[in-house]
Design a protein around this motif. Sequence first.
Motif, PDB file in Angstrom:
ATOM      1  N   MET A  70       0.854  -1.176   0.000  1.00  0.00           N
ATOM      2  CA  MET A  70       0.000   0.000   0.000  1.00  0.00           C
ATOM      3  C   MET A  70       0.895   1.232   0.000  1.00  0.00           C
ATOM      4  N   ILE A  71       0.631   2.167  -0.920  1.00  0.00           N
ATOM      5  CA  ILE A  71       1.476   3.352  -1.073  1.00  0.00           C
ATOM      6  C   ILE A  71       0.581   4.581  -1.101  1.00  0.00           C
ATOM      7  N   GLU A  72       1.008   5.617  -0.428  1.00  0.00           N
ATOM      8  CA  GLU A  72       0.252   6.865  -0.438  1.00  0.00           C
ATOM      9  C   GLU A  72       0.753   7.762  -1.564  1.00  0.00           C
ATOM     10  N   GLY A  73      -0.159   8.376  -2.280  1.00  0.00           N
ATOM     11  CA  GLY A  73       0.232   9.278  -3.360  1.00  0.00           C
ATOM     12  C   GLY A  73      -0.839   9.352  -4.424  1.00  0.00           C
ATOM     13  N   TYR A  74      -0.446   9.835  -5.603  1.00  0.00           N
ATOM     14  CA  TYR A  74      -1.360   9.905  -6.731  1.00  0.00           C
ATOM     15  C   TYR A  74      -1.233   8.618  -7.538  1.00  0.00           C
ATOM     16  N   PRO A  75      -2.330   7.934  -7.819  1.00  0.00           N
ATOM     17  CA  PRO A  75      -2.260   6.598  -8.417  1.00  0.00           C
ATOM     18  C   PRO A  75      -1.394   6.500  -9.668  1.00  0.00           C
ATOM     19  N   ALA A  76      -1.574   7.404 -10.620  1.00  0.00           N
ATOM     20  CA  ALA A  76      -0.808   7.310 -11.865  1.00  0.00           C
ATOM     21  C   ALA A  76       0.687   7.465 -11.603  1.00  0.00           C
ATOM     22  N   ALA A  77       1.049   8.426 -10.746  1.00  0.00           N
ATOM     23  CA  ALA A  77       2.467   8.664 -10.457  1.00  0.00           C
ATOM     24  C   ALA A  77       3.074   7.506  -9.683  1.00  0.00           C
ATOM     25  N   VAL A  78       2.335   6.958  -8.720  1.00  0.00           N
ATOM     26  CA  VAL A  78       2.853   5.837  -7.927  1.00  0.00           C
ATOM     27  C   VAL A  78       3.095   4.625  -8.815  1.00  0.00           C
ATOM     28  N   LEU A  79       2.140   4.294  -9.665  1.00  0.00           N
ATOM     29  CA  LEU A  79       2.298   3.125 -10.532  1.00  0.00           C
ATOM     30  C   LEU A  79       3.419   3.334 -11.540  1.00  0.00           C
ATOM     31  N   ARG A  80       3.508   4.518 -12.077  1.00  0.00           N
ATOM     32  CA  ARG A  80       4.597   4.802 -13.028  1.00  0.00           C
ATOM     33  C   ARG A  80       5.954   4.632 -12.356  1.00  0.00           C
ATOM     34  N   ASP A  81       6.058   5.047 -11.094  1.00  0.00           N
ATOM     35  CA  ASP A  81       7.340   4.963 -10.394  1.00  0.00           C
ATOM     36  C   ASP A  81       7.741   3.526 -10.053  1.00  0.00           C
ATOM     37  N   GLN A  82       6.839   2.586 -10.238  1.00  0.00           N
ATOM     38  CA  GLN A  82       7.171   1.186  -9.991  1.00  0.00           C
ATOM     39  C   GLN A  82       8.057   0.607 -11.079  1.00  0.00           C
ATOM     40  N   GLU A  83       8.257   1.341 -12.172  1.00  0.00           N
ATOM     41  CA  GLU A  83       8.958   0.791 -13.335  1.00  0.00           C
ATOM     42  C   GLU A  83      10.392   0.380 -13.037  1.00  0.00           C
ATOM     43  N   LYS A  84      11.015   0.982 -12.040  1.00  0.00           N
ATOM     44  CA  LYS A  84      12.427   0.663 -11.778  1.00  0.00           C
ATOM     45  C   LYS A  84      12.611  -0.780 -11.322  1.00  0.00           C
ATOM     46  N   ASP A  85      11.583  -1.372 -10.718  1.00  0.00           N
ATOM     47  CA  ASP A  85      11.661  -2.757 -10.250  1.00  0.00           C
ATOM     48  C   ASP A  85      10.743  -3.684 -11.043  1.00  0.00           C
TER      49      ASP A  85
END
Length: 284
Positions: A87-102
């Motif tokens: 569970m992550i707090e933030g804006y959904p689109a930005a949070v999911l986009r930031d998952q790309e590194k892993d």
Amino acid sequence: MSKRIVVGTDGSVSAAAAVEWAVDDATRKKVPLHIVSVVERWPYSIARYPAPPDAGDTLVHAAERILADAAARALRHRPEATVTTEMIEGYPAAVLRDQEKDAAQIVVGSRGLGGFAGAMLGSVSGHVAGQAHCPVVVVRPDAEATHGEIVVGVDDSAECEPALAYAFEQALLRGATLRALHAWLSPRHGYVPGIPYDMDDVRRAQHQLLAQRLATLGGKYPRVTVIEDVQCAHPVDALTQASKRADLVVVGSHGRGTVGALLLGSVSRALLHHSSCPVAVVRS
């Protein structure tokens, strides 16, 4: 170490379909599945109308329940899968986009709980597909039939090469046929007297272009049966029609914008709205 597949969930029907698609793909690729739910703290709060004091706790509890349900769904669907949640707090689109590194890829539903009724593509899925650099798969909740065919859009640009490699891998893992579709439009002045176009030469050139694109990867994937499909049609129309008999449509992206989903090219953006099956957007 292999990267994981990341899927976003908000408890919607579309997200449930995305979770099942993602756990299937994670199992095929023998990588972990990571399910993410995003807590957006009272996004409509303004100074005059602040969020209720307990709004944060309510949202957190809801996200925990959504994650637990999604993990249970994934394991019912594929008991052998390795599943983690976050569970992550933030804006959904930005949070999911930031998952790309892993992430080997990111999977999202076509429209979440906040979408408008009848909308084919939500803002979160459009932004993630337009901004993430890893492959992004957008899944519709009503695409359940299995056809045994993967479709990939092919053109003469460098952007289609990663999409081709991804499509070959998907076809191999699924034991599916790969339909390499190259759609082209007639030269605008092709039939105007005095302009030296030979339409037979143009058609031959389109077939040669597709054959050349497939030559290298076809040798690396000899077990994949490839159908070369060359059509004189608009790419969006041809790919949308092909999606009706496909399990997945794979496209590159020519988008060069700077804001949100504008990073999607016009073909990939239109296909996300109109495809009958999941769509993978693979950036170079």
